[in-house]
Write a protein that holds these residues in place. Structure first.
Motif, PDB file in Angstrom:
ATOM      1  N   PRO A  84       6.137   4.495   1.815  1.00  0.00           N
ATOM      2  CA  PRO A  84       5.897   5.928   2.027  1.00  0.00           C
ATOM      3  C   PRO A  84       6.267   6.773   0.822  1.00  0.00           C
ATOM      4  CG  PRO A  84       7.944   5.276   3.088  1.00  0.00           C
ATOM      5  CD  PRO A  84       7.362   4.027   2.490  1.00  0.00           C
ATOM      6  N   VAL A  85       5.512   7.867   0.636  1.00  0.00           N
ATOM      7  CA  VAL A  85       5.826   8.836  -0.403  1.00  0.00           C
ATOM      8  C   VAL A  85       5.496  10.222   0.145  1.00  0.00           C
ATOM      9  CG1 VAL A  85       3.537   8.556  -1.457  1.00  0.00           C
ATOM     10  CG2 VAL A  85       5.397   9.551  -2.796  1.00  0.00           C
ATOM     11  N   LEU A  86       6.418  11.185  -0.046  1.00  0.00           N
ATOM     12  CA  LEU A  86       6.208  12.537   0.457  1.00  0.00           C
ATOM     13  C   LEU A  86       5.347  13.352  -0.504  1.00  0.00           C
ATOM     14  CD1 LEU A  86       9.654  13.648   1.953  1.00  0.00           C
ATOM     15  CD2 LEU A  86       7.805  12.350   3.009  1.00  0.00           C
ATOM     16  N   LEU A  87       4.515  14.220   0.091  1.00  0.00           N
ATOM     17  CA  LEU A  87       3.614  15.077  -0.679  1.00  0.00           C
ATOM     18  C   LEU A  87       3.916  16.540  -0.339  1.00  0.00           C
ATOM     19  CD1 LEU A  87       0.331  13.071  -0.025  1.00  0.00           C
ATOM     20  CD2 LEU A  87       1.725  13.009  -2.110  1.00  0.00           C
ATOM     21  N   PRO A  88       4.875  17.166  -1.002  1.00  0.00           N
ATOM     22  CA  PRO A  88       5.248  18.552  -0.684  1.00  0.00           C
ATOM     23  C   PRO A  88       4.102  19.524  -0.912  1.00  0.00           C
ATOM     24  CG  PRO A  88       6.911  17.498  -2.068  1.00  0.00           C
ATOM     25  CD  PRO A  88       5.728  16.589  -2.060  1.00  0.00           C
ATOM     26  N   ALA A  89       4.125  20.631  -0.169  1.00  0.00           N
ATOM     27  CA  ALA A  89       3.110  21.670  -0.316  1.00  0.00           C
ATOM     28  C   ALA A  89       3.121  22.215  -1.739  1.00  0.00           C
ATOM     29  CB  ALA A  89       3.371  22.794   0.677  1.00  0.00           C
ATOM     30  N   ALA A  90       1.987  22.082  -2.423  1.00  0.00           N
ATOM     31  CA  ALA A  90       1.929  22.455  -3.841  1.00  0.00           C
ATOM     32  C   ALA A  90       1.434  23.888  -3.993  1.00  0.00           C
ATOM     33  CB  ALA A  90       1.015  21.480  -4.588  1.00  0.00           C
ATOM     34  N   ASP A  91       2.117  24.819  -3.342  1.00  0.00           N
ATOM     35  CA  ASP A  91       1.631  26.200  -3.306  1.00  0.00           C
ATOM     36  C   ASP A  91       1.621  26.861  -4.676  1.00  0.00           C
ATOM     37  OD1 ASP A  91       4.506  26.008  -2.931  1.00  0.00           O
ATOM     38  OD2 ASP A  91       4.495  28.177  -2.707  1.00  0.00           O
ATOM     39  N   GLY A 121      25.500  19.232   3.111  1.00  0.00           N
ATOM     40  CA  GLY A 121      26.612  19.302   2.175  1.00  0.00           C
ATOM     41  C   GLY A 121      26.973  20.748   1.871  1.00  0.00           C
ATOM     42  N   VAL A 122      27.005  21.082   0.586  1.00  0.00           N
ATOM     43  CA  VAL A 122      27.319  22.452   0.173  1.00  0.00           C
ATOM     44  C   VAL A 122      26.067  23.301  -0.008  1.00  0.00           C
ATOM     45  CG1 VAL A 122      29.416  21.706  -0.983  1.00  0.00           C
ATOM     46  CG2 VAL A 122      27.274  21.822  -2.291  1.00  0.00           C
ATOM     47  N   TRP A 123      24.888  22.724   0.270  1.00  0.00           N
ATOM     48  CA  TRP A 123      23.634  23.391  -0.050  1.00  0.00           C
ATOM     49  C   TRP A 123      23.039  24.105   1.154  1.00  0.00           C
ATOM     50  CZ3 TRP A 123      23.551  23.559  -5.008  1.00  0.00           C
ATOM     51  CH2 TRP A 123      24.099  22.502  -5.751  1.00  0.00           C
ATOM     52  N   ASP A 124      22.438  25.254   0.886  1.00  0.00           N
ATOM     53  CA  ASP A 124      21.710  26.030   1.890  1.00  0.00           C
ATOM     54  C   ASP A 124      20.522  26.638   1.160  1.00  0.00           C
ATOM     55  OD1 ASP A 124      20.727  27.658   3.865  1.00  0.00           O
ATOM     56  OD2 ASP A 124      22.603  28.723   4.238  1.00  0.00           O
ATOM     57  N   THR A 125      19.374  25.937   1.207  1.00  0.00           N
ATOM     58  CA  THR A 125      18.244  26.342   0.379  1.00  0.00           C
ATOM     59  C   THR A 125      16.951  25.813   0.975  1.00  0.00           C
ATOM     60  OG1 THR A 125      17.408  26.335  -1.909  1.00  0.00           O
ATOM     61  CG2 THR A 125      18.390  24.292  -1.103  1.00  0.00           C
ATOM     62  N   ALA A 126      15.827  26.190   0.386  1.00  0.00           N
ATOM     63  CA  ALA A 126      14.543  25.655   0.827  1.00  0.00           C
ATOM     64  C   ALA A 126      14.477  24.162   0.487  1.00  0.00           C
ATOM     65  CB  ALA A 126      13.396  26.399   0.149  1.00  0.00           C
ATOM     66  N   ALA A 127      13.860  23.387   1.375  1.00  0.00           N
ATOM     67  CA  ALA A 127      13.776  21.946   1.165  1.00  0.00           C
ATOM     68  C   ALA A 127      12.426  21.431   1.654  1.00  0.00           C
ATOM     69  CB  ALA A 127      14.906  21.230   1.905  1.00  0.00           C
ATOM     70  N   PRO A 167       0.826  -1.208   0.000  1.00  0.00           N
ATOM     71  CA  PRO A 167       0.000   0.000   0.000  1.00  0.00           C
ATOM     72  C   PRO A 167       0.862   1.261   0.000  1.00  0.00           C
ATOM     73  CG  PRO A 167      -0.887  -1.607   1.536  1.00  0.00           C
ATOM     74  CD  PRO A 167       0.442  -2.146   1.074  1.00  0.00           C
ATOM     75  N   LEU A 168       0.494   2.204  -0.841  1.00  0.00           N
ATOM     76  CA  LEU A 168       1.224   3.464  -0.980  1.00  0.00           C
ATOM     77  C   LEU A 168       0.616   4.482  -0.015  1.00  0.00           C
ATOM     78  CD1 LEU A 168       3.494   4.624  -2.842  1.00  0.00           C
ATOM     79  CD2 LEU A 168       1.665   5.552  -4.269  1.00  0.00           C
ATOM     80  N   VAL A 169       1.447   4.992   0.899  1.00  0.00           N
ATOM     81  CA  VAL A 169       0.971   5.880   1.952  1.00  0.00           C
ATOM     82  C   VAL A 169       1.582   7.261   1.748  1.00  0.00           C
ATOM     83  CG1 VAL A 169       0.821   6.287   4.435  1.00  0.00           C
ATOM     84  CG2 VAL A 169       0.730   3.942   3.541  1.00  0.00           C
ATOM     85  N   GLY A 170       0.740   8.256   1.496  1.00  0.00           N
ATOM     86  CA  GLY A 170       1.202   9.622   1.333  1.00  0.00           C
ATOM     87  C   GLY A 170       1.457  10.287   2.670  1.00  0.00           C
ATOM     88  N   LEU A 171       2.520  11.088   2.744  1.00  0.00           N
ATOM     89  CA  LEU A 171       2.895  11.816   3.948  1.00  0.00           C
ATOM     90  C   LEU A 171       3.059  13.294   3.596  1.00  0.00           C
ATOM     91  CD1 LEU A 171       5.702   9.362   5.076  1.00  0.00           C
ATOM     92  CD2 LEU A 171       3.581   9.702   6.336  1.00  0.00           C
ATOM     93  N   SER A 172       2.247  14.157   4.197  1.00  0.00           N
ATOM     94  CA  SER A 172       2.489  15.585   4.007  1.00  0.00           C
ATOM     95  C   SER A 172       3.801  15.954   4.692  1.00  0.00           C
ATOM     96  CB  SER A 172       1.330  16.407   4.563  1.00  0.00           C
ATOM     97  OG  SER A 172       1.210  16.249   5.963  1.00  0.00           O
ATOM     98  N   CYS A 173       4.398  17.073   4.317  1.00  0.00           N
ATOM     99  CA  CYS A 173       5.723  17.377   4.850  1.00  0.00           C
ATOM    100  C   CYS A 173       5.943  18.880   4.986  1.00  0.00           C
ATOM    101  CB  CYS A 173       6.813  16.747   3.989  1.00  0.00           C
ATOM    102  SG  CYS A 173       6.820  17.229   2.252  1.00  0.00           S
ATOM    103  N   TYR A 174       7.061  19.227   5.611  1.00  0.00           N
ATOM    104  CA  TYR A 174       7.471  20.609   5.833  1.00  0.00           C
ATOM    105  C   TYR A 174       8.104  21.178   4.565  1.00  0.00           C
ATOM    106  CZ  TYR A 174       7.507  19.358  10.884  1.00  0.00           C
ATOM    107  OH  TYR A 174       7.201  18.930  12.146  1.00  0.00           O
ATOM    108  N   ARG A 175       8.096  22.492   4.462  1.00  0.00           N
ATOM    109  CA  ARG A 175       8.942  23.212   3.497  1.00  0.00           C
ATOM    110  C   ARG A 175       9.700  24.249   4.300  1.00  0.00           C
ATOM    111  NH1 ARG A 175       6.830  24.682  -2.336  1.00  0.00           N
ATOM    112  NH2 ARG A 175       7.436  22.483  -2.508  1.00  0.00           N
ATOM    113  N   GLU A 176      11.018  24.025   4.481  1.00  0.00           N
ATOM    114  CA  GLU A 176      11.815  24.820   5.411  1.00  0.00           C
ATOM    115  C   GLU A 176      13.187  25.141   4.822  1.00  0.00           C
ATOM    116  OE1 GLU A 176      10.757  25.870   8.282  1.00  0.00           O
ATOM    117  OE2 GLU A 176       8.950  24.676   8.561  1.00  0.00           O
TER     118      GLU A 176
END
Length: 243
Positions: free
Chosen positions: A48-55, A24-30, A10-19
């Motif tokens: 599990p599968v992440l569901l990012p905020a689709a703003d 590593g070398v990155w400093d950005t929104a994730a 079963p595929l389970v969607g998980l809402s998530c943060y945008r922060e």
């Protein structure tokens, strides 16, 4: 066709943060989520599968949420920042988080789509609060004001509180975890009213800890954080409902 219908996990969607985030070398929104959630879904037998905020979808949120839900077998609305009080007709209190309007809008669209499709749904902490608000409910904006200043439900920083919770016999929550649980919690807000849901668990100090919709559908929300411990029964029940 969903994964379960095709004979897979079963595929389970998980809402998530945008922060803002650094690695590593990155400093950005994730788009991110504590790994405990995904690990619990796996332990429960799901994928599990992440569901990012689709703003950026703006007016297409409902369409996008329906498309996501049609591919899922179950959905989890996860913990996070306070729900925007304007969503339940209130002014923000002095200790309420700044609004995350993108996440509120996306998760409310996901909840509406899940309700329309009869998809198994689990809310965790903020997820419980948002599910109540989606149904027309309201929130207490600062729990210590109800508890004579006690911060047992949110000790501060990255620490979890620990509370004893009594669960109503015969409820769907009790079928999953039994009639009582000692649980980890991290919240300073709580559900006050919850139209369409039944209150089925409270901590010893009276704070509402779980609600569920009556009927046969798995539609449960808990104020505590079941993903942080070793007990996978609630996630297993969600995954089983999604088969």
């Amino acid at each position: 066709m969903t994964a379960a219908a095709a004979g897979g996990q079963p595929l389970v969607g998980l809402s998530c943060y945008r922060e803002p985030a650094r690695w590593g070398v990155w400093d950005t929104a994730a788009d991110l989520l504590p790994t405990d959630y995904a690990d619990m879904v796996v332990r429960g037998g799901g994928l599990p599968v992440l569901l990012p905020a689709a703003d950026r979808l703006a007016g297409a949120l409902a369409t996008a949420a329906a498309a996501a839900v049609n591919r899922l077998d179950a959905l989890v609305i996860t913990g996070g920042a306070d729900v925007d009080p304007t969503r339940y007709g209130a002014a923000a209190g002095p200790l309420t988080d700044p609004p995350r309007t993108d996440r509120d809008a996306w998760e409310l669209a996901l909840i509406a789509a899940a309700d329309a499709a009869g998809l198994p749904l689990l809310g965790v902490c903020r997820g419980m609060q948002l599910m109540a608000v989606a149904g027309g409910g309201t929130l207490h904006q600062h729990v210590p004001e109800l508890l004579r200043g006690s911060t047992v439900h949110s000790p501060g920083g990255d620490r979890y509180g620990s509370v004893e919770i009594a669960v109503q016999a015969g409820s769907a929550v009790a079928a999953a975890v039994g009639d009582g649980v000692r649980a980890a919690c991290h919240h300073h807000q709580a559900v006050a009213t919850h139209p369409g849901f039944t209150a089925v668990a409270r901590s010893a100090d009276g704070v509402l800890e779980a609600i569920e919709r009556p009927g046969g559908r798995f539609c449960i929300a808990v104020q505590w954080h079941p993903e942080t411990g070793r007990d996978a029964r609630l996630f297993q029940a969600l995954v089983d409902a999604g088969r």
